[in-house]
Design a protein around this motif. Structure first.
Motif, PDB file in Angstrom:
ATOM      1  N   UNK A   1      -0.650  14.017  -9.678  1.00  0.00           N
ATOM      2  CA  UNK A   1       0.352  13.458  -8.762  1.00  0.00           C
ATOM      3  C   UNK A   1      -0.074  12.096  -8.253  1.00  0.00           C
ATOM      4  N   UNK A   2      -1.372  11.960  -7.966  1.00  0.00           N
ATOM      5  CA  UNK A   2      -1.867  10.662  -7.504  1.00  0.00           C
ATOM      6  C   UNK A   2      -1.673   9.604  -8.579  1.00  0.00           C
TER       7      UNK A   2
ATOM      8  N   UNK B   1       0.020   6.726   3.465  1.00  0.00           N
ATOM      9  CA  UNK B   1      -0.759   7.965   3.433  1.00  0.00           C
ATOM     10  C   UNK B   1       0.132   9.194   3.354  1.00  0.00           C
TER      11      UNK B   1
ATOM     12  N   UNK C   1       4.332   3.307  -8.241  1.00  0.00           N
ATOM     13  CA  UNK C   1       4.267   2.313  -7.183  1.00  0.00           C
ATOM     14  C   UNK C   1       3.971   0.931  -7.749  1.00  0.00           C
TER      15      UNK C   1
ATOM     16  N   UNK D   1       0.837  -1.214   0.000  1.00  0.00           N
ATOM     17  CA  UNK D   1       0.000   0.000   0.000  1.00  0.00           C
ATOM     18  C   UNK D   1       0.865   1.254   0.000  1.00  0.00           C
ATOM     19  N   UNK D   2       0.400   2.224  -0.699  1.00  0.00           N
ATOM     20  CA  UNK D   2       1.102   3.508  -0.700  1.00  0.00           C
ATOM     21  C   UNK D   2       0.820   4.201   0.624  1.00  0.00           C
TER      22      UNK D   2
ATOM     23  N   UNK E   1       2.136   8.842  -9.080  1.00  0.00           N
ATOM     24  CA  UNK E   1       2.784   8.068  -8.013  1.00  0.00           C
ATOM     25  C   UNK E   1       2.211   6.663  -7.932  1.00  0.00           C
TER      26      UNK E   1
ATOM     27  N   UNK F   1       3.670  14.787  -1.578  1.00  0.00           N
ATOM     28  CA  UNK F   1       3.959  15.261  -2.930  1.00  0.00           C
ATOM     29  C   UNK F   1       3.359  16.634  -3.187  1.00  0.00           C
ATOM     30  N   UNK F   2       2.079  16.787  -2.838  1.00  0.00           N
ATOM     31  CA  UNK F   2       1.478  18.093  -3.098  1.00  0.00           C
ATOM     32  C   UNK F   2       1.904  19.132  -2.069  1.00  0.00           C
TER      33      UNK F   2
ATOM     34  N   UNK G   1      -3.372  19.197 -10.702  1.00  0.00           N
ATOM     35  CA  UNK G   1      -2.108  18.858 -10.034  1.00  0.00           C
ATOM     36  C   UNK G   1      -2.310  17.684  -9.084  1.00  0.00           C
ATOM     37  N   UNK G   2      -3.341  17.790  -8.235  1.00  0.00           N
ATOM     38  CA  UNK G   2      -3.586  16.728  -7.253  1.00  0.00           C
ATOM     39  C   UNK G   2      -3.923  15.425  -7.959  1.00  0.00           C
TER      40      UNK G   2
ATOM     41  N   UNK H   1       1.656  10.127  -0.011  1.00  0.00           N
ATOM     42  CA  UNK H   1       0.719  10.741  -0.935  1.00  0.00           C
ATOM     43  C   UNK H   1       0.612  12.235  -0.664  1.00  0.00           C
TER      44      UNK H   1
ATOM     45  N   UNK I   1      -3.769  -1.607 -10.053  1.00  0.00           N
ATOM     46  CA  UNK I   1      -3.354  -2.889  -9.505  1.00  0.00           C
ATOM     47  C   UNK I   1      -3.817  -4.023 -10.407  1.00  0.00           C
TER      48      UNK I   1
ATOM     49  N   UNK J   1      -5.830   3.388  -7.586  1.00  0.00           N
ATOM     50  CA  UNK J   1      -4.896   2.352  -7.160  1.00  0.00           C
ATOM     51  C   UNK J   1      -5.458   0.964  -7.466  1.00  0.00           C
TER      52      UNK J   1
END
Lengths: 100, 466
Positions: free
Chosen positions: B447-448, A4, B455, A1-2, B451, A10-11, B443-444, A7, B420, B416
């Protein structure tokens, strides 16, 4: 799991954020593709992604794969087929970290 | 399990705050401030309503430029052509309209021009309050312009009253000039224009937001010692809410003690606020304790009480009890709303019972309660966590057809889950929807996505289970 906190980091991190949204002077290959002399990494991603959508470049059998046309190939390391999953990483190659 | 969706938290706290402010007029109705039209009424409104009101009250964007001589000409032509009665209200509207774009000095000049060209017009407090609001809104290092307006009032035989104080304090606070607001209140108090409880409580509330607690206490002490202005039940509720939000429950309990010493009987709002404090910290036992105390004291719980309690119990993993309170609440005649159900669903999802939560969605709709985007986001989050991707996709389709927004956590979990399973294209589609529907900034959202992809790649390379 990433985790918390990762996450969130980053912002919250102004440097990472700047890296994403600051305008950058583009090399000539990329300049021809986006039609601008400056763009942010985020802007570039959005541009490429909308280019893929408008030109229907996603493989009909496997939507996760993009069949590059010549124009797209020129900015994505000349690969004929690109996984959507690698797209952010490939675009990042055009935006190297600025040397201090 | 992740943390509670932020919008759910705000949903609870805003209902609470709304209730609090609606309590105010009930407690002691104020006589209507003025018999005539009043461009900026000092009625008891939340700041947002207040500012919206100002915008609505600008009748027409009549004045196009802040240029004074143009404004005078325009005024003259309007006066000579209008069919409307040229009364105080008319002048006030014009002045208000001009004040919204001009400088204070120009507005004062226009007022002078109005008086000169129409001798039957005699400005009253409401007219000067327009200028006062303008002088408070403008950024200024001192109170000089505010004083100028107040002096202008005085020279015209109008002494500032409590509405003047209220308008000035609100405008100054909303413009972020807290220091000036305090200074002005002290000054006016020493000149026998004490702020009323609404002004006072408004100021305390805004101080709490921007200043340290000790400064707020200093202010309260000073007002009590110098001007005999005592905090009331609403003030204490504001303070308790503030310390609860900073998770300082010890101080909250001390305040409750003080409140009792001063002879106030805590009401439903005080209890709700304390209960919210406990729920934020997932202290279910204490929250139930507050509920029992309310029953002992004969204070009737309202829907906010039940919502808070169900939220808190769900948060601390006591869904069974939360469900019990849903029953009690209905028995007592309070109709559960979207907040109630969403809290409960959140609790069920935390326990891994996402399917149960989904069933509750059907139940709530059957009872005529329509879910909101927060409800759906909670469910989406829960379904993805429980690895019920197909159900999540179905739910997402419903959300999309209803143009509902996704919340940060729900979006991240959903993306995610899709990545997956190797359904990258669908993840991109969700990304597009989130940006399009303005649920998140690009942006938000990006980035999610980035990343998450990183991952997944890393996990695959290293052969980790994902």
């Amino acid at each position: 799991m990433l985790p918390q906190r990762m996450k969130k980091a980053i912002t919250d991190n102004p440097k990472k954020l700047a890296n994403l949204i600051d305008l950058v002077n583009l090399p000539s290959t990329l300049r021809d593709f986006v039609g601008q002399s400056q763009i942010s990494r985020l802007g570039c991603f959005l541009h490429v992604w909308s280019y893929i959508k408008t030109n229907n470049l996603q493989d009909t059998n496997n939507k996760n794969v993009v069949n590059c046309d010549n124009k797209l190939k020129s900015i994505l390391l000349g690969k004929p087929r690109v996984e959507l999953a690698e797209l952010p990483a490939l675009i990042k190659l055009h935006f190297p970290k600025e040397p201090k | 399990m992740g943390k509670v969706p932020p919008s759910l938290r705000s949903a609870i706290s805003t209902t609470l705050m709304k209730k609090q402010s609606s309590l105010v007029p009930v407690e002691s109705p104020v006589p209507p401030p003025k018999p005539h039209h009043f461009p900026k009424k000092p009625t008891r409104k939340t700041p947002s309503q207040l500012s919206r009101k100002t915008h609505e009250d600008i009748p027409i964007a009549l004045f196009k430029t802040p240029n004074l001589s143009d404004a005078k000409k325009l005024f003259n032509s309007v006066i000579s052509t209008t069919k409307a009665p040229v009364d105080l209200r008319f002048h006030n509207s014009l002045l208000q309209s001009y004040a919204s774009i001009s400088t204070l000095q120009d507005s004062i000049s226009l007022l002078r021009h109005m008086i000169k060209s129409n001798p039957s017009f005699s400005p009253d407090r409401s007219t000067y309050h327009i200028l006062l609001t303008q002088s408070c809104k403008a950024p200024d290092a001192t109170l000089a312009s505010v004083h100028q307006t107040l002096n202008l009032m005085l020279t015209n035989g109008l002494s500032p009253d409590k509405f003047t104080a209220d308008i000035a304090v609100r405008s100054l606070s909303l413009a972020g000039r807290m220091e000036h607001a305090i200074e002005l209140v002290k000054e006016l108090s020493s000149k026998d224009t004490k702020p009323d409880t609404y002004t006072y409580n408004f100021l305390v509330k805004h101080l709490c937001k921007s200043r340290s607690l000790s400064m707020v206490y200093d202010f309260i002490d000073e007002m009590r010692n110098n001007f005999d202005l005592k905090p009331d039940l609403v003030t204490y509720t504001v303070l308790i809410d503030n310390v609860c939000n900073t998770k300082n429950l010890r101080e909250a309990l001390r305040l409750v003690g003080v409140l009792n010493e001063e002879g106030f009987k805590p009401d439903c709002f005080v209890y709700n606020t304390i209960m919210k404090g406990y729920c934020m910290l997932s202290r279910g036992n204490e929250a139930i304790g507050v509920y029992n105390k309310m029953k002992e004291e004969g204070v009737e719980p309202d829907i906010v009480t039940y919502n808070t309690l169900i939220f808190g119990l769900s948060k601390s993993g006591r869904v069974r009890e939360a469900r019990k309170f849903l029953g009690i609440m209905e028995e007592k005649g309070h109709l559960p709303d979207a907040v109630t159900y969403t809290s409960l669903m959140n609790g069920m999802c935390r326990e891994g019972d996402a399917l149960g939560a989904l069933a509750l969605l059907g139940g709530m709709e059957a009872k005529g309660c329509s879910p909101n985007s927060c409800t759906y986001s909670t469910l989406l989050h829960g379904l993805c966590k429980s690895r019920l991707l197909e159900k999540a996709l179905e739910l997402y389709a419903v959300m999309k057809s209803g143009d509902m927004k996704l919340e940060t956590a729900a979006y991240a979990t959903f993306v995610r889950a899709l990545c997956r399973e190797g359904r990258i294209a669908e993840a991109y589609e969700v990304f597009d929807y989130v940006v399009e529907s303005k649920s998140l900034t690009d942006v938000a959202a990006y980035t999610t996505l980035e990343s998450t992809l990183k991952w997944v790649k890393k996990a695959k390379e290293q052969g980790h289970a994902i």
